[in-house]
Design a protein around this motif. Structure first.
Motif: not given
Length: 328
Positions: A87-96
Motif C-alpha cells: 500500500r502506497e502512503p498518501e500525502p497528508f493533503y489530497e488532490n494535489g
C-alpha cells in the motif's frame, strides 16, 4: 571486562581477566592481544550474545493513535495491514493540494509562492519550465552534461562548478551506465522534483537544536526531496555564514558535492556520488512504499550524564577483526 584495567579477552568457554599491567591506565583499552584459542576474527563478547540482548522489538504506537502536537505527518496516518504490504502512503493533503509554510521553522521548498527572484517574480514557474525541458531531452536520449549544468544554474539563478559530476558521468561511468542515467534516471529525477508539491503536500519541519520534534514521511517523499537537492532547488542554502538563517544546518543542495576543482574531485566525493546515484537508480526501477520517522529529542538537564564523574563500566563490546562490514 576488568573494571580496573579495562583489559579483557574472550575465551569460547568463559571470560578471563588479566591483572592490570603497569603499562596500561584506566583510560586505555588493549585491543591488540587476542586469546590464543580464539580464531582471531573478533575480541570481546560474541556478536550473537549482543544481538540477542533485546529479543523482542519495542512496541510502536499505531500512527492513527499518535496525538502529539510535536509530531508532524507528511502522510495520512494509517494502520499497517499485512495483507496489503505494498500500500502506497498518501500525502497528508489530497488532490494535489499544497499547504505552504515559509518561515524559519520549516524547510523552505522551491514550490512555494514566496520563493521569488530579485526582480519579484516567482521562481517555481522558472524551475518547472527548465526541468520540463531537461526531462524531454532525457526521454528523447538527447540530454548532455551541459544540459544538466544549464538546468541547475537556471533553476538556482546562480553559477556553480560541476567538475566532480562531469568526471563521474563522462570519464568514470561506462557508456551503458552513462546512457541509462541520462535517458532514464534523469527523467525520473525531473519528475520527482517537478511534483514535489503534490508528493509532499506540505513542507517538513526543521528539527532544531533544543527541540523535541518528530516528522514522519514516506520513502517517495524523501526521494522527491533528494531530487530537489540534486537540482540544487532548496532556497537560501548557499549562504551559511555566521548570522545567516542556515548557519547551523548542512547544505542539502548538491552543489558542494558537484564541485571538484581542477582535479575533478577527490575520491570520497566520487564515491559518495556513486552511492547516491545508485539510490536514484534503484528508486527509478521500483519506488519503495515504506514510511520513515525522524525524531529529535532533548534530554532534560537533570538527565544529562556527567561523564567526568561517571563510575559506570563499559558495556559489553564486540570488536571484529580482519573482516569488512559486509561480512559481519
Amino acid at each position: 571486562y576488568d573494571e580496573d584495567s579495562l583489559e579483557g579477552k574472550f575465551n569460547e568457554n568463559e571470560y578471563s581477566q588479566e591483572e592490570p599491567s603497569s603499562q596500561h591506565t584506566t583510560d586505555s583499552l588493549d585491543l591488540v592481544n587476542v586469546d590464543e584459542e580464539d580464531d582471531g576474527t573478533f575480541q570481546g563478547t560474541p556478536l550473537s550474545e549482543i544481538a540477542n540482548i533485546c529479543q523482542h522489538p519495542p512496541t510502536l504506537s499505531d500512527m492513527k493513535d499518535i496525538r502529539d502536537n510535536n509530531h508532524t505527518f507528511l502522510i495520512k496516518p494509517f494502520k499497517y495491514d499485512p495483507n496489503s504490504p505494498d500500500r502506497e502512503p498518501e500525502p497528508f493533503y489530497e488532490n494535489g493540494t499544497y499547504v505552504d509554510e515559509w518561515d524559519q521553522d520549516y524547510v523552505r521548498l522551491p514550490c512555494s509562492q514566496s520563493y521569488i527572484t530579485k526582480n519579484g517574480t516567482q521562481r517555481w514557474p522558472i524551475i518547472q519550465g527548465s526541468l520540463t525541458k531537461l526531462q524531454h531531452l532525457s526521454e528523447t536520449q538527447m540530454a548532455t552534461m551541459e544540459d544538466i549544468k544549464e538546468t541547475i544554474e537556471e533553476c538556482a539563478g546562480r553559477k556553480y562548478e560541476f567538475n566532480c559530476l562531469e568526471r563521474l558521468l563522462n570519464e568514470i561511468y561506462s557508456g551503458d551506465e552513462r546512457g541509462h542515467f541520462m535517458s532514464t534516471v534523469l527523467s525520473n529525477l525531473c519528475s520527482l522534483a517537478l511534483n514535489v508539491d503534490k508528493i509532499c503536500s506540505r513542507p517538513p519541519p526543521l528539527l532544531r537544536i533544543g527541540s523535541n520534534r518528530t516528522v514522519t514521511m514516506s520513502q517517495k517523499q524523501a526521494a522527491s526531496l533528494l531530487a530537489c537537492a540534486f537540482f540544487c532547488l532548496f532556497p537560501r542554502r548557499f549562504n551559511q555564514k555566521i548570522g545567516s538563517e542556515y548557519e547551523n544546518y548542512p547544505n542539502p543542495n548538491f552543489n558542494t558535492l558537484f564541485h571538484g576543482g581542477r582535479s575533478g574531485g577527490p575520491t570520497w566525493k566520487i564515491e559518495k556520488l556513486k552511492c547516491v546515484f545508485h539510490y536514484f537508480h534503484r528508486i527509478t526501477e521500483k519506488m519503495p512504499n515504506g514510511v520513515m520517522t525522524f525524531r529529535r529529542y532533548q534530554l532534560p538537564e537533570s538527565c544529562v550524564p556527567k561523564w567526568t564523574e561517571s563510575k559506570e563500566p563499559l558495556c559489553e563490546i564486540h570488536i571484529t577483526k580482519n573482516k569488512s562490514i559486509e561480512d559481519v
